[in-house]
Write an enzyme that holds these catalytic residues in place. Sequence first.
Site, short mmCIF file in Angstrom:
data_model
loop_
_atom_site.label_atom_id
_atom_site.label_comp_id
_atom_site.label_asym_id
_atom_site.label_seq_id
_atom_site.Cartn_x
_atom_site.Cartn_y
_atom_site.Cartn_z
N GLU A 1 -44.17 2.23 -63.05
CA GLU A 1 -43.77 2.57 -61.25
C GLU A 1 -42.59 3.42 -61.45
OE1 GLU A 1 -44.63 3.16 -57.23
OE2 GLU A 1 -44.20 1.59 -57.43
N GLU B 1 -51.97 -4.12 -53.24
CA GLU B 1 -51.41 -3.08 -54.42
C GLU B 1 -50.47 -3.86 -56.03
OE1 GLU B 1 -49.47 0.00 -53.04
OE2 GLU B 1 -47.89 0.27 -54.91
#
Length: 316
Positions: A138, A133
């Site tokens: 974020e 990932e």
Amino acid sequence: MKTAVAFSALLASAGPALAAYVKSESFVGQSFYDGFDFQAIADPTHGRVNYVDAQTAKDKNLTYASADSFVLRMDSTTVLDPAGAGRDSVRIRSKNTYTTHVLVADVRHMPQGCGTWPAIWETNEATWPAGGEVDILEGVNDVVPNAATLHTSPGCTMPATREELGTPTQADCDTAVNGNAGCGVKFSDATSFGPALNAQGGGWYAMERTDSFIKVWFWPRGAADVPIGVSEGHDDVDPANWGTPQAFFPSDTCNIAEHFDAHNIIINLTLCGDWAGATFNTDGCSGVCLDVANSQPETFKDAYFDIAAINVYKAQ
């Protein structure tokens, strides 16, 4: 001398050097509906949201497309039944997958507000965590700055010192270490996340993935050093000319080709959950995250992405 002259003539006849990457896809406005699937699924991070399908998102004005903008947001008007479904929100995943590539996201506005957990990232959900990932944008609860993070299966670590502007937070990328914190890098620019990003009109996030490294850059809106190919969405780009990245993940002690599959691009917005809920008060938010999520919809009026474009480039 004759050899040098002949060599110069050969170079001249070869024409200009090819750019490292050429644009393979451009998502602008309406094309987000064509290039992404809406994931009406239970939130894997246990957030207080109800991810809706494409038609529901359109009907409830949770997504909106114009000629040069795609807006993705959550409901900000409904008081929720604590025993019922979560707050309507949106999670989209690209139809195509990518290995070696460059992604440039031109973000005008990102979700803000206590309890929010927005992300632009890449993964293969079917093989996670074995397929890896990459988190590009974020964070939670408006805490600055942005962080770029890798999450992997065991055996992928990062050197303590490498050429990057940001600050590493953890060397081991293994999801089983430290509650799946991943090997993150906090950006050096405090305007890379939350209200500060929105106040300046957003910025550009770029990620280059090869088998040798993964790099992530950020330029705020109006920055003097943003490459013109990035700011104007050119048909070809060369990240070798972009300067030192905010985050640099080399393959020295992480076999990127083995730890990272072909990835989808995912854009989502959740509430509370495993991260934003767990750090809600320590991040400076008042009350109980679930109570705010249920009973204070007005808190989320600015919880939306406004994306000018996402451009994907493939290697020449």
